[in-house]
Motif scaffolding. Structure first.
Motif: not given
Length: 137
Positions: A53-54, A104-107, A111-114
């Motif tokens: 995701g981005s 901002g990207r999730n590579e 999952p990335v949670v911010i």
């Protein structure tokens, strides 16, 4: 190091926020809290970026403070270069203005949670969508 992700252009629909940054994908958001104090908006949102995701390219008109809750966020600056890798527990800020375009990207595989706290002029969007910078690859 500056981080976005803050990061994302959003539209609030029926109490839920939906990602609208260009060309953001694989991202969802929910508003946790909002207040207007003396003409300044304070907005707290939680974003989840799916693997791959981005946030899409964007900037903010106010300062954004970002806390990575889980996963690892990759941050790309206006020159398209990776300028930060932010693991869970990292806290940083993103300065305002069109000179601070970022993505901002999730590579990673999870999952990335911010959590992002926006402090900005009242009644302005949390971010301004922009086309991807014209960077040599």
């Amino acid at each position: 190091m500056a981080i976005t992700a803050a990061i994302v252009g959003l539209t609030t629909v029926g109490g839920a926020a939906t990602a609208a940054a260009t060309p953001g994908h694989g991202i969802s958001a929910r508003e946790l809290w909002q207040a207007d104090v003396g003409g300044i908006d304070y907005i707290l949102r939680e974003y989840t970026l799916a693997p791959g995701g981005s946030t899409g390219w964007h900037y903010q008109d106010g300062t954004a403070y970002v806390a990575v809750v889980s996963g690892t966020l990759s941050h790309y600056g206006p020159d398209c270069a990776l300028d930060g890798i932010h693991p869970a527990g990292d806290v940083s800020s993103e300065p305002p203005g069109p000179g601070n375009v970022h993505d901002g990207r999730n590579e990673g595989p999870e999952p990335v949670v911010i959590d992002v706290l926006y402090i900005q002029p009242a009644d302005t969007p949390t971010s301004v969508n922009t086309p991807a910078p014209n960077c040599a690859r």
